[in-house]
Design a protein around this motif. Structure first.
Motif, PDB file in Angstrom:
ATOM      1  N   LEU A  89     -19.031   8.091  -3.204  1.00 59.52           N
ATOM      2  CA  LEU A  89     -18.498   6.909  -2.531  1.00 59.52           C
ATOM      3  C   LEU A  89     -17.661   6.063  -3.480  1.00 59.52           C
ATOM      4  N   ARG A  90     -18.141   5.912  -4.714  1.00 54.59           N
ATOM      5  CA  ARG A  90     -17.407   5.113  -5.699  1.00 54.59           C
ATOM      6  C   ARG A  90     -16.069   5.757  -6.035  1.00 54.59           C
ATOM      7  N   LEU A  91     -16.067   7.093  -6.164  1.00 47.69           N
ATOM      8  CA  LEU A  91     -14.834   7.808  -6.465  1.00 47.69           C
ATOM      9  C   LEU A  91     -13.825   7.625  -5.343  1.00 47.69           C
ATOM     10  N   ILE A  92     -14.278   7.798  -4.094  1.00 48.50           N
ATOM     11  CA  ILE A  92     -13.383   7.648  -2.951  1.00 48.50           C
ATOM     12  C   ILE A  92     -12.841   6.234  -2.899  1.00 48.50           C
ATOM     13  N   HIS A  93     -13.703   5.254  -3.128  1.00 44.12           N
ATOM     14  CA  HIS A  93     -13.301   3.848  -3.067  1.00 44.12           C
ATOM     15  C   HIS A  93     -12.229   3.565  -4.098  1.00 44.12           C
ATOM     16  N   ASN A  94     -12.408   4.054  -5.330  1.00 45.24           N
ATOM     17  CA  ASN A  94     -11.447   3.797  -6.392  1.00 45.24           C
ATOM     18  C   ASN A  94     -10.115   4.488  -6.111  1.00 45.24           C
ATOM     19  N   VAL A  95     -10.149   5.679  -5.527  1.00 50.65           N
ATOM     20  CA  VAL A  95      -8.921   6.407  -5.236  1.00 50.65           C
ATOM     21  C   VAL A  95      -8.077   5.667  -4.214  1.00 50.65           C
ATOM     22  N   VAL A  96      -8.692   5.215  -3.118  1.00 48.68           N
ATOM     23  CA  VAL A  96      -7.907   4.568  -2.073  1.00 48.68           C
ATOM     24  C   VAL A  96      -7.508   3.160  -2.446  1.00 48.68           C
ATOM     25  N   ARG A  97      -8.189   2.553  -3.422  1.00 47.69           N
ATOM     26  CA  ARG A  97      -7.772   1.245  -3.896  1.00 47.69           C
ATOM     27  C   ARG A  97      -6.636   1.375  -4.875  1.00 47.69           C
ATOM     28  N   PHE A 103      -5.517  -4.444  -0.538  1.00 49.73           N
ATOM     29  CA  PHE A 103      -4.643  -4.279   0.622  1.00 49.73           C
ATOM     30  C   PHE A 103      -5.407  -4.308   1.933  1.00 49.73           C
ATOM     31  N   PHE A 104      -6.696  -3.990   1.871  1.00 50.88           N
ATOM     32  CA  PHE A 104      -7.433  -3.671   3.087  1.00 50.88           C
ATOM     33  C   PHE A 104      -8.209  -4.842   3.673  1.00 50.88           C
ATOM     34  N   ASP A 105      -8.148  -6.013   3.027  1.00 47.52           N
ATOM     35  CA  ASP A 105      -8.867  -7.162   3.585  1.00 47.52           C
ATOM     36  C   ASP A 105      -8.037  -7.887   4.649  1.00 47.52           C
ATOM     37  N   TRP A 106      -6.926  -7.269   5.084  1.00 46.68           N
ATOM     38  CA  TRP A 106      -6.122  -7.848   6.169  1.00 46.68           C
ATOM     39  C   TRP A 106      -6.957  -8.034   7.437  1.00 46.68           C
ATOM     40  N   VAL A 107      -8.032  -7.253   7.549  1.00 46.67           N
ATOM     41  CA  VAL A 107      -8.862  -7.301   8.755  1.00 46.67           C
ATOM     42  C   VAL A 107      -9.388  -8.704   9.008  1.00 46.67           C
ATOM     43  N   TRP A 145       0.842  -1.212   0.000  1.00 46.69           N
ATOM     44  CA  TRP A 145       0.000   0.000   0.000  1.00 46.69           C
ATOM     45  C   TRP A 145       0.872   1.254   0.000  1.00 46.69           C
ATOM     46  N   ALA A 146       1.879   1.285   0.864  1.00 47.81           N
ATOM     47  CA  ALA A 146       2.759   2.447   0.958  1.00 47.81           C
ATOM     48  C   ALA A 146       3.567   2.633  -0.326  1.00 47.81           C
ATOM     49  N   LYS A 147       4.037   1.534  -0.899  1.00 46.39           N
ATOM     50  CA  LYS A 147       4.837   1.617  -2.124  1.00 46.39           C
ATOM     51  C   LYS A 147       4.019   2.173  -3.277  1.00 46.39           C
ATOM     52  N   LEU A 148       2.776   1.697  -3.403  1.00 49.07           N
ATOM     53  CA  LEU A 148       1.917   2.155  -4.490  1.00 49.07           C
ATOM     54  C   LEU A 148       1.600   3.640  -4.366  1.00 49.07           C
ATOM     55  N   LEU A 149       1.243   4.083  -3.156  1.00 48.10           N
ATOM     56  CA  LEU A 149       0.877   5.482  -2.977  1.00 48.10           C
ATOM     57  C   LEU A 149       2.098   6.394  -3.053  1.00 48.10           C
ATOM     58  N   THR A 150       3.251   5.898  -2.660  1.00 50.71           N
ATOM     59  CA  THR A 150       4.471   6.687  -2.823  1.00 50.71           C
ATOM     60  C   THR A 150       4.775   6.889  -4.299  1.00 50.71           C
ATOM     61  N   THR A 151       4.587   5.835  -5.104  1.00 49.53           N
ATOM     62  CA  THR A 151       4.794   5.944  -6.551  1.00 49.53           C
ATOM     63  C   THR A 151       3.811   6.920  -7.175  1.00 49.53           C
ATOM     64  N   ALA A 152       2.554   6.879  -6.694  1.00 44.19           N
ATOM     65  CA  ALA A 152       1.518   7.731  -7.283  1.00 44.19           C
ATOM     66  C   ALA A 152       1.612   9.182  -6.828  1.00 44.19           C
ATOM     67  N   LEU A 153       1.950   9.403  -5.554  1.00 41.33           N
ATOM     68  CA  LEU A 153       1.871  10.744  -4.978  1.00 41.33           C
ATOM     69  C   LEU A 153       3.226  11.364  -4.651  1.00 41.33           C
ATOM     70  N   GLY A 154       4.263  10.559  -4.632  1.00 42.53           N
ATOM     71  CA  GLY A 154       5.586  11.088  -4.330  1.00 42.53           C
ATOM     72  C   GLY A 154       5.677  11.643  -2.922  1.00 42.53           C
TER      73      GLY A 154
END
Length: 294
Positions: free
Chosen positions: A286-294, A249-253, A179-188
């Motif tokens: 809700l769909r937009l937020i869901h897609n962004v965080v995924r 990433f989030f189904d670790w729960v 999760w961290a690697k993907l968002l670091t690549t996307a957002l720097g």
């Protein structure tokens, strides 16, 4: 004041069923000659005349902690406590060490005509989670599921505790890393690699995934629908519907002890809404937020 609170819980629009109405108990005994001021569902209320007086708050928190711990031990269910003097309403939960932890506070205005009654009803209902068939407008979703709601803060606190207890588990650690690697690549440099953000994203995505099931008419509180199914989209896969709810990433729960119970509690909170009547703009957001965080 205890009698006034008891009357408020019985008469406010909390949609308590007959069995729940019977459970609104005044001066409920818990052993050792102790009595809970007011109890309803899985919430105990401790009433004080004035929480601003020296020493009153500290003693009240200790007293409330004993009541909540006793009820949890007796029932095996999660209990919460509310401490109030009629003006201040504070929500508390137990941590793993049976210490009472503050979750949320509502301060009412001195003038009851300034929206205080409506705010109190919404705040208490969010704690009790008893209302049903709520129309899912942006306002109501924000009030009852939003970041400022006591329900959200309770869900976040419990999820953060789960993560802290199992963050070293290999699969959890790997998903956190990816999760961290993907968002670091996307957002720097704009990305803040913090555990709190990972937990918040997990809560947000889990909520969106449960809503997605509810919109299709699936009873997310049914015994046959597992927590893993809700977060991994088994029913969508069976129906050959893709890119809605899938492994992420989030189904670790659902991989950690206590995770299923957390998902079930969140599902009950989400299921209070009538998602058949959902507004298109709300779902689009809700769909937009869901897609962004995924």
């Amino acid at each position: 004041m205890q009698a006034d609170l008891h009357h408020f819980l019985l008469t406010a629009p909390f949609q308590l069923g007959e069995e729940q109405l019977d459970d609104v108990v005044l001066e409920s005994p818990v052993g050792d000659r102790r009595r809970i001021d007011v109890e309803v569902g899985r919430c105990v209320f401790e009433v004080k005349r004035d929480l601003r007086r020296a020493g009153v708050r500290v003693d009240a928190v200790v007293q409330l902690a004993g009541y909540v711990a006793t009820r949890q031990e007796q029932t095996g269910q999660r209990y919460v406590g509310v401490l109030t003097d009629g003006t201040e309403w504070s929500l508390w939960r137990l941590d793993d060490g049976d210490q009472l932890v503050h979750v949320s506070t509502l301060e009412l205005p001195a003038d009851p005509d300034r929206g205080g009654v409506e705010r109190l009803v919404v705040w208490v209902e969010t704690v009790l989670a008893t209302d049903t068939q709520i129309r899912p407008t942006a306002l109501e979703i924000g009030r009852r599921l939003g970041a400022g709601s006591p329900g959200h803060e309770l869900d976040y606190a419990d999820l953060a505790r789960l993560y802290a207890g199992h963050r070293q588990r290999p699969t959890v650690a790997l998903k956190r890393q990816l999760w961290a690697k993907l968002l670091t690549t996307a957002l720097g440099t704009a990305f803040s690699d913090e555990d709190s953000l990972f937990v918040e994203h997990t809560l947000l995505v889990a909520t969106a995934e449960i809503i997605a099931h509810s919109v299709l008419g699936i009873d997310v509180t049914a015994g046959g629908v597992s927590a893993a199914t809700l977060l991994r989209g088994g029913l969508f896969a069976d129906a050959q519907i893709g890119n809605v709810v899938e492994d992420d990433f989030f189904d670790w729960v659902v991989e950690v002890p206590g995770g299923d119970r957390w998902v079930s509690a969140l599902a009950r909170r989400v299921a209070r809404f009538d998602w058949h009547d959902v507004d298109h703009d709300v779902m689009k957001t809700l769909r937009l937020i869901h897609n962004v965080v995924r």
